[in-house]
Design a protein around this motif. Sequence first.
Motif, PDB file in Angstrom:
ATOM      1  N   GLU A  49       0.801  -1.224   0.000  1.00 19.89           N
ATOM      2  CA  GLU A  49       0.000   0.000   0.000  1.00 19.89           C
ATOM      3  C   GLU A  49       0.834   1.275   0.000  1.00 19.89           C
ATOM      4  N   LYS A  70       5.626  -0.212   4.461  1.00 24.02           N
ATOM      5  CA  LYS A  70       4.192  -0.497   4.431  1.00 24.02           C
ATOM      6  C   LYS A  70       3.389   0.772   4.685  1.00 24.02           C
ATOM      7  N   SER A  71       2.496   1.094   3.770  1.00 26.40           N
ATOM      8  CA  SER A  71       1.582   2.243   3.843  1.00 26.40           C
ATOM      9  C   SER A  71       2.290   3.593   3.817  1.00 26.40           C
ATOM     10  N   LYS A  74       0.708   6.620   1.872  1.00 21.55           N
ATOM     11  CA  LYS A  74      -0.506   5.952   1.403  1.00 21.55           C
ATOM     12  C   LYS A  74      -1.566   6.921   0.880  1.00 21.55           C
ATOM     13  N   CYS A  88       4.320   3.280   7.602  1.00 23.52           N
ATOM     14  CA  CYS A  88       3.343   4.360   7.791  1.00 23.52           C
ATOM     15  C   CYS A  88       3.994   5.743   7.802  1.00 23.52           C
ATOM     16  N   THR A  91       1.968   8.768   6.216  1.00 23.10           N
ATOM     17  CA  THR A  91       0.767   8.071   5.766  1.00 23.10           C
ATOM     18  C   THR A  91      -0.438   8.991   5.602  1.00 23.10           C
TER      19      THR A  91
END
Length: 325
Positions: A49, A70-71, A74, A88, A91
Motif C-alpha cells: 500500500e 508499508k503504507s 498511502k 506508515c 501516511t
Amino acid sequence: GKCAVGARRNVLIGMCAGSGVNNGKCNVYLGNYAGAKQYCSDNIAIGCEALCGSSTASDNTGVQNIALGKSAGKAIKTGCNNILLGTCAGTTVCSGSSNIALGTNVGPASGGNSNILLGASAGKCAIGDKNVLIGTNAGCKTLGDSNTFIGQNAGCTMTSGDSNIAIGQCVQLPITNGNTQLAIGCGTGRWIVGDNSFNVGIKTTSANTDLQVGAHYGVVGGGGTFTAAAGVAHTINQYTISSTDFKTAEYTIFANTGSKIQSQKLLVMQDGTTAYSQEYAVMSSDTLLVSADATLAGGVVKIEITPETGVSGLTTFRFTRHTML
C-alpha cells in the motif's frame, strides 16, 4: 497494472501494484497495492500500500515521490517530491510537497510542505511548513511553521506556534501556543532559554533581561539621544517592579554633548516604595555634563540624567545595567 491504460516504461510487481497507472510513465511500484491508484509519473513506491493513493485514481496526480515501507505515503494525491521512508511514514500526507520523513508513523499530516521529520512518530500530527523535527515524538502535534525540535519528545506539548526552538530530551517550551521561543536542556532543566522578546537566560527557566544568568543576575544595554536643557531630567531607562523586582541595579552611563564626554556609575536599590541611588566613579573630559539619579513612582523605577548648568543641545547617552534579581 491490471487497469492501466496508456502507461509505459513502468515497473510493477505485486498484487494490484500500479493497477490504475493510466498514462503514467517511469514509475516503480513493488508490493501488494503499491501505487495502486496513482495516475501519475516518476514515483517510486516499495511496500504494501505504499503510495497507494485515494480510491479515485484521477485525483492522484503527485509526481516524483519516493515511498518505502508499508503504507508509506498511502494518502498522497497531489503532493510531489516527497521522500517517505518507514512503516506508515507520511501516511497522512495528501497534498504536501518536498517533505522528508524517516521513521515509523512519522508525519507530517495533510498538506505541509518542506518539512524534515526524523524518528518514530516525529511530527505525526504536525501541520505546517518548513519544520525540522528530529527524535521520537518530536513536535508530534505541532501546528505551525519553521519550528526546530530536536530530541526525544522535544516540543511534543506544542499545539501551535512558529519559529520556536527546543533542543534536548523532553524539552518543552513555556508557552504551548507561542512564537519565537528557545529552550536548550534536558527534561525540565535548562542550559539556555529565550523568549519572544529575545531575552536570553542561562541556567534559568525564564529571562527578565537581555541576558540573565541564573536566578539573580541580569544584564541590559541601551542608548539614545535627547536635546539637553539644564535642570530638565531625561529618563534613560525604567523597569516595573511588579514584573522585574530588581533588588539592586548598577548602571554604567556614558554621555556626550558636542566634544565633551562623561562616564560614571550609578548604584540603585528600591524597597517597593522608595528608590535609593548613589553616583560614583564620575569622570569627564571637561566640566560635568549630567548628574544621575533614580525615582520610584507608580511601581516604576526610572533612571534619569539631568543636564548641568550651561549644558544644552543634542546629547547622546549609552548605558549598561547589571541587576541583582
